[in-house]
Design an enzyme around this catalytic site. Sequence first.
Site, PDB file in Angstrom:
ATOM      1  N   TYR A  62     -26.332  32.381  30.504  1.00 41.26           N
ATOM      2  CA  TYR A  62     -25.274  31.357  30.372  1.00 41.26           C
ATOM      3  C   TYR A  62     -25.661  30.204  29.446  1.00 41.26           C
ATOM      4  O   TYR A  62     -26.834  29.821  29.373  1.00 41.26           O
ATOM      5  CB  TYR A  62     -24.902  30.805  31.756  1.00 41.26           C
ATOM      6  CG  TYR A  62     -24.539  31.913  32.723  1.00 41.26           C
ATOM      7  CD1 TYR A  62     -23.344  32.623  32.576  1.00 41.26           C
ATOM      8  CD2 TYR A  62     -25.426  32.295  33.722  1.00 41.26           C
ATOM      9  CE1 TYR A  62     -23.038  33.668  33.437  1.00 41.26           C
ATOM     10  CE2 TYR A  62     -25.122  33.344  34.584  1.00 41.26           C
ATOM     11  CZ  TYR A  62     -23.928  34.030  34.438  1.00 41.26           C
ATOM     12  OH  TYR A  62     -23.625  35.062  35.270  1.00 41.26           O
ATOM     13  N   ASP A  63     -24.645  29.662  28.751  1.00 40.79           N
ATOM     14  CA  ASP A  63     -24.837  28.491  27.886  1.00 40.79           C
ATOM     15  C   ASP A  63     -24.434  27.205  28.607  1.00 40.79           C
ATOM     16  O   ASP A  63     -24.885  26.119  28.271  1.00 40.79           O
ATOM     17  CB  ASP A  63     -23.947  28.588  26.636  1.00 40.79           C
ATOM     18  CG  ASP A  63     -24.351  29.747  25.752  1.00 40.79           C
ATOM     19  OD1 ASP A  63     -25.516  30.192  25.865  1.00 40.79           O
ATOM     20  OD2 ASP A  63     -23.499  30.215  24.967  1.00 40.79           O
ATOM     21  N   VAL A  64     -23.513  27.356  29.550  1.00 46.82           N
ATOM     22  CA  VAL A  64     -22.943  26.197  30.220  1.00 46.82           C
ATOM     23  C   VAL A  64     -23.078  26.370  31.741  1.00 46.82           C
ATOM     24  O   VAL A  64     -22.771  27.447  32.270  1.00 46.82           O
ATOM     25  CB  VAL A  64     -21.437  26.049  29.876  1.00 46.82           C
ATOM     26  CG1 VAL A  64     -20.829  24.847  30.575  1.00 46.82           C
ATOM     27  CG2 VAL A  64     -21.231  25.958  28.367  1.00 46.82           C
TER      28      VAL A  64
END
Lengths: 310, 310
Positions: A21-23
């Site tokens: 995940y990036d966020v």
Amino acid sequence: MSTPEYLTGKKEALGEFIAKYDVFLFDCDGVLWSGDHLFPGVPETLDLLRSQKKRIVFVTNNSTKSRQDYRKKLESMGIPATVEEVFGSSYSASIYISRILPQSHPEVKKRNKVFVVGEAGIETELDSEGIPHIGGTDPKYRREVTPEDYKLLAKGDPSVLDPDVGVVLFGLDFHFNYLKMCYAYHYIQRGAVFLATNMDSTLPSAGALFPGAGSISAPLVKMLGGKEPMSFGKPNQAMMDAIEGKFQFDRAKACMVGDRANTDIKFGLEGKLGGTLAVLTGVSTKEEFLEGDTRPAFYVDKLSDLLEGA
Amino acid sequence: MSTPEYLTGKKEALGEFIAKYDVFLFDCDGVLWSGDHLFPGVPETLDLLRSQKKRIVFVTNNSTKSRQDYRKKLESMGIPATVEEVFGSSYSASIYISRILPQSHPEVKKRNKVFVVGEAGIETELDSEGIPHIGGTDPKYRREVTPEDYKLLAKGDPSVLDPDVGVVLFGLDFHFNYLKMCYAYHYIQRGAVFLATNMDSTLPSAGALFPGAGSISAPLVKMLGGKEPMSFGKPNQAMMDAIEGKFQFDRAKACMVGDRANTDIKFGLEGKLGGTLAVLTGVSTKEEFLEGDTRPAFYVDKLSDLLEGA
């Protein structure tokens, strides 16, 4: 329905989870802290995610604090944050009242004053959107009901019922009383739109549960024969849309982290995020996450278990 | 479903209606008066029924007044009555707590103290049955919640949570606040039985509606995930059984008179009384009585229309 994957103590799986995940969207109460008690290892866990260039958003249904208040709370607990990283239900509701409501309810254009049942956080966010309001923390409404109130409210006297009020907004109100119930009911009966920042029935504090915003609006729901307010906290997708609108992220690469199945996890699932992570330090129990209708993709005992994935 | 018969202005039908019954059960608010406003012709109508040897019982869901208070209110308005003619929801609840609850809930025998969310009427009726109680009108509970409250309530500290409390009884409380919600919730979470005098969502006063006892207990219902309290006001048949137990009347020769379809008329219909009479001076509208699911056998515009049947 699939079984949530338990990540605590599994170094490799934790590393893969973080990498995916990036966020990361974080619920706060019950995840980062309970009341004024910060859970151990939380600042370090957030530092770890920041060091890997993850975007962090603090998503809170707590309507009593403005985004500024929340940033201060985070900071006082050793968690650096910006106002932009905070999304609260009062902010979400204020955006709706200023930008969306005048389109869907043309009458609100003329009567756009808000009668607030709640604390200062709501007032601050309404102010930030330039929305006029009454009620809220005004001591005038923190008193007993009198025979005169009944008479004036019953006839809709403009000395008590402001004709400019077109919206009643409920949030968590520690100063809730019978008089405010009367005002809210009579404004709604005269056509005001019934809104609530969020519908959480309870608020975790000091390791136990206390009444939440959804319990404060419950008397009005009962008086109105079951009519529920429109609400803006998790799991309402109005908040997810606002967050996405601001950060322009890829939902498939975002993960919602929370302690409540029916608000946080539901919020992530209905928002079609790539992941959902439950922690067992808040409201929902392990059994609810494993056997309930709303199941996270992953769960850990506590947030700091992620540190092992470094 | 049959259509209710309209009696206003029909002298002969009114005379037959009155002749048919020995006992008239009267709802008070909305039938005899609204708030402090007595409807014209009411004392004369009751005099007419008394002159024909009808038994009169005043059945009220108003939990804020004891039977003695109610008799005084009736008398101050020119309606002579005895305490025995009055049946209130606080009395009904007190009878249940003292006589029935110890049988069905053996643990209440040991912990029989009641935490009251309500006014003096409940306290008076509990006293009349010798039931110990706390909360209620005690000014100790009329204040803001403090951080110390959260801590002590969370750990169930006996300095705040009385270990003898086995029952939480909700009624209409004009001094309802966040602190009382906290106490009620924590007592119930620790095993106290959740009771309410009545579940009326609204209270008519000054020709308008205000929050009723059912709205005061609504936050707890929300916090408990929808669990409703056991309640004792109309339309609950516990009250009808108590009235019949006292007066030993023939239900076929009794008529319930009221202004609310879902409480008064339902109470009479479910109690299998010989008749039900609706008046249009209170909460339910003519349309509700004529087209709703709960229809009276008869209706009049106002109670004093019965005078024409003399």
